[in-house]
Design a protein around this motif. Sequence first.
Motif, PDB file in Angstrom:
ATOM      1  N   LEU A 176       0.647  -1.154  -0.152  1.00 50.68           N
ATOM      2  CA  LEU A 176       0.068   0.028  -0.004  1.00 50.68           C
ATOM      3  C   LEU A 176       0.898   1.227   0.011  1.00 50.68           C
ATOM      4  O   LEU A 176       1.713   1.364   0.735  1.00 50.68           O
ATOM      5  N   THR A 177       0.589   2.297  -0.793  1.00 52.26           N
ATOM      6  CA  THR A 177       1.028   3.457  -0.759  1.00 52.26           C
ATOM      7  C   THR A 177      -0.010   4.607  -1.180  1.00 52.26           C
ATOM      8  O   THR A 177      -1.385   4.055  -1.547  1.00 52.26           O
ATOM      9  N   ALA A 178       0.033   5.794  -1.139  1.00 49.32           N
ATOM     10  CA  ALA A 178      -0.703   7.088  -1.281  1.00 49.32           C
ATOM     11  C   ALA A 178      -0.070   7.972  -2.054  1.00 49.32           C
ATOM     12  O   ALA A 178       1.260   8.348  -1.757  1.00 49.32           O
ATOM     13  N   ASP A 179      -0.774   8.567  -3.193  1.00 49.32           N
ATOM     14  CA  ASP A 179      -0.046   9.689  -3.719  1.00 49.32           C
ATOM     15  C   ASP A 179      -0.594  11.131  -3.131  1.00 49.32           C
ATOM     16  O   ASP A 179      -1.447  11.046  -2.348  1.00 49.32           O
ATOM     17  N   LYS A 180      -0.074  12.086  -3.932  1.00 49.87           N
ATOM     18  CA  LYS A 180      -0.386  13.795  -3.015  1.00 49.87           C
ATOM     19  C   LYS A 180      -1.957  13.948  -3.560  1.00 49.87           C
ATOM     20  O   LYS A 180      -2.232  14.885  -2.697  1.00 49.87           O
ATOM     21  N   LYS A 181      -2.487  13.327  -4.158  1.00 52.81           N
ATOM     22  CA  LYS A 181      -3.779  13.607  -4.769  1.00 52.81           C
ATOM     23  C   LYS A 181      -4.857  12.704  -3.547  1.00 52.81           C
ATOM     24  O   LYS A 181      -5.948  13.204  -3.920  1.00 52.81           O
ATOM     25  N   GLY A 182      -4.222  11.969  -2.849  1.00 53.23           N
ATOM     26  CA  GLY A 182      -5.090  11.305  -1.806  1.00 53.23           C
ATOM     27  C   GLY A 182      -5.589  10.013  -2.444  1.00 53.23           C
ATOM     28  O   GLY A 182      -6.401   9.207  -1.979  1.00 53.23           O
ATOM     29  N   ARG A 183      -4.891   9.414  -3.489  1.00 52.23           N
ATOM     30  CA  ARG A 183      -5.408   8.098  -4.336  1.00 52.23           C
ATOM     31  C   ARG A 183      -4.504   7.001  -3.471  1.00 52.23           C
ATOM     32  O   ARG A 183      -3.244   7.251  -3.228  1.00 52.23           O
ATOM     33  N   ALA A 184      -4.965   5.803  -3.186  1.00 55.99           N
ATOM     34  CA  ALA A 184      -4.252   4.925  -2.967  1.00 55.99           C
ATOM     35  C   ALA A 184      -4.041   3.934  -3.870  1.00 55.99           C
ATOM     36  O   ALA A 184      -4.382   3.972  -5.014  1.00 55.99           O
ATOM     37  N   LEU A 185      -2.595   3.307  -3.898  1.00 55.83           N
ATOM     38  CA  LEU A 185      -2.032   2.297  -4.706  1.00 55.83           C
ATOM     39  C   LEU A 185      -1.909   1.095  -3.894  1.00 55.83           C
ATOM     40  O   LEU A 185      -1.217   1.055  -2.944  1.00 55.83           O
ATOM     41  N   VAL A 186      -2.392  -0.009  -4.416  1.00 52.57           N
ATOM     42  CA  VAL A 186      -2.162  -1.405  -3.657  1.00 52.57           C
ATOM     43  C   VAL A 186      -1.767  -2.376  -4.674  1.00 52.57           C
ATOM     44  O   VAL A 186      -2.045  -2.192  -5.927  1.00 52.57           O
ATOM     45  N   ALA A 187      -1.062  -3.485  -4.073  1.00 46.74           N
ATOM     46  CA  ALA A 187      -0.643  -4.544  -4.926  1.00 46.74           C
ATOM     47  C   ALA A 187      -0.340  -5.570  -4.325  1.00 46.74           C
ATOM     48  O   ALA A 187      -0.381  -5.707  -2.916  1.00 46.74           O
ATOM     49  N   ARG A 188      -0.324  -6.847  -4.928  1.00 46.36           N
ATOM     50  CA  ARG A 188      -0.115  -8.034  -4.024  1.00 46.36           C
ATOM     51  C   ARG A 188       1.624  -8.266  -4.372  1.00 46.36           C
ATOM     52  O   ARG A 188       2.127  -8.375  -5.631  1.00 46.36           O
ATOM     53  N   ARG A 189       2.403  -8.818  -3.536  1.00 50.50           N
ATOM     54  CA  ARG A 189       3.928  -9.104  -3.608  1.00 50.50           C
ATOM     55  C   ARG A 189       3.938 -10.109  -4.513  1.00 50.50           C
ATOM     56  O   ARG A 189       3.176 -11.361  -4.532  1.00 50.50           O
TER      57      ARG A 189
END
Length: 242
Positions: A176-189
């Motif tokens: 999980l991470t987030a950008d400066k626009k408040g959007r989340a980004l997720v992935a599976r290892r």
Amino acid sequence: MELLSTIVTEGDVVDICVDGEKVLLLEGNGARVVVLNSEFAIAETIPLEKRLVSARGITADRYYIYLYDDNTLYRLAKDKLNMSVWLNNISVAGLASYAPGEMLVSDRRRRIVWFKTLFGESRSFLEPVEVGQPGEMAVFPEGIFAVLAAPNRLLKVNRAGIVVSSILVPEGVDLLTADKKGRALVARRGEKVIWLVEDGSAKGFELTEATDIRAIATLEDKLIVLDGANKILIFFLPHRSS
């Protein structure tokens, strides 16, 4: 997503984080941190006075770098580079900066999120009944934090530890991470798809240049991906997920 750059590291890397305009790489041998500048070139290396056994993760705030292995969370002061044990007997699943010197710590072992103060006190921030099995964490704009809750929920909480929203995400995501626009980004290892979560829905992007996503972070309009043990991929983030 458009690929901007590829960096092949000299040593194996286990985790990455953004520190202001820099990117920190925690090497797998637990002996040093490699610092990339805003142009993604190696600017310096930071030797660790205590080698991490089974190094796992890294994050940073204005004054400190935080590092953890299978059992211990350490805090490294940037000015003196002295390293001290900050939490012991803990299985860190994620970290989020609450304020300089203060951290939210997702504890996989006790299924709780701790609030760790500047002077070392620890208190409960989210209990198991609220978060289930806590995972990775991220900081969002306007004093909002997020934590992955198994198997398919992203919980957003305010600074008082009150859950303000619960968002459905693809099952099994553990990055999980987030950008400066408040959007989340997720992935599976271990996979090669990134989901961009916006307005309550998730859109997947296959990173054809990647083979084994192990960590993700954002810097301004860029997504930084640790691919395998020794490759850093830099992508431009889309303006919107649609």
